[in-house]
Design a protein around this motif. Structure first.
Motif, short mmCIF file in Angstrom:
data_model
loop_
_atom_site.label_atom_id
_atom_site.label_comp_id
_atom_site.label_asym_id
_atom_site.label_seq_id
_atom_site.Cartn_x
_atom_site.Cartn_y
_atom_site.Cartn_z
N ALA A 80 0.83 -1.12 0.04
CA ALA A 80 -0.14 -0.13 0.01
C ALA A 80 1.05 1.32 0.12
O ALA A 80 0.56 2.06 -0.65
CB ALA A 80 -1.03 -0.04 1.29
N ASP A 121 -4.58 -0.04 3.99
CA ASP A 121 -4.41 -1.57 3.99
C ASP A 121 -5.21 -2.26 2.94
O ASP A 121 -4.87 -2.92 1.92
CB ASP A 121 -4.56 -2.00 5.34
CG ASP A 121 -3.39 -1.79 6.42
OD1 ASP A 121 -2.44 -1.36 5.69
OD2 ASP A 121 -3.77 -1.87 7.63
N PHE A 129 -5.58 0.00 -0.97
CA PHE A 129 -4.33 -0.01 -1.72
C PHE A 129 -3.62 -1.13 -1.49
O PHE A 129 -2.68 -1.61 -2.46
CB PHE A 129 -3.56 1.24 -1.20
CG PHE A 129 -4.30 2.69 -1.88
CD1 PHE A 129 -4.15 3.04 -3.24
CD2 PHE A 129 -5.31 3.13 -0.98
CE1 PHE A 129 -4.61 4.05 -3.44
CE2 PHE A 129 -5.99 4.52 -1.40
CZ PHE A 129 -5.71 4.82 -2.66
N GLY A 130 -3.44 -1.69 -0.26
CA GLY A 130 -2.50 -3.08 0.06
C GLY A 130 -3.09 -4.09 -0.66
O GLY A 130 -2.40 -5.22 -1.31
#
Length: 126
Positions: free
Chosen positions: A11, A40, A43-44
């Motif tokens: 992320a 998280d 984006f992760g």
């Protein structure tokens, strides 16, 4: 590195690529646990999946947020992310034009106003 640490690392790397839009430390501090969830998960986990480029994902995100309405700060943040990865203004504009028949003219106008404001701020008058 644990799965959670790897997720955050992915992320943070993507957010750096996008000029820390719409995240960054200030976002995390201001949002608290909600910021952690957004960074998280969005984006992760989602934004870094294989299959689409960051450019493609960000154009889709702008289209969806503009279609939803009432998301002006997020639309602006993702427009800035697109500019951070050198997506030209005309591609962002075309994305907005594409939502018009589906989201309606008022939402497209709102998004276009945001785009014009961003363009004016990036290119100040001489």
């Amino acid at each position: 590195m644990s799965g959670q640490d790897d997720r955050r690392a992915r992320a943070e790397a993507r957010l750096r690529e996008l000029g820390d839009e719409p995240g960054g430390e200030a976002f995390l501090q201001r949002m608290g646990v909600l910021g952690d969830w957004v960074v998280d998960f969005a984006f992760g986990d989602v934004h870094t999946r294989p299959g689409l480029t960051a450019r493609e994902r960000e154009l889709i995100i702008v289209a969806v947020l503009a279609t939803l309405g009432s998301c002006d700060p997020q639309v602006v943040a993702h427009m800035r992310a697109l500019r951070a990865i050198d997506v030209p203004w005309d591609e962002i504009e075309e994305t907005i034009l594409q939502i018009t028949p589906y989201a309606g003219v008022p939402r497209a106008i709102n998004a276009m106003k945001l785009l014009r404001t961003e363009q004016e701020q990036e290119t100040p008058e001489a």
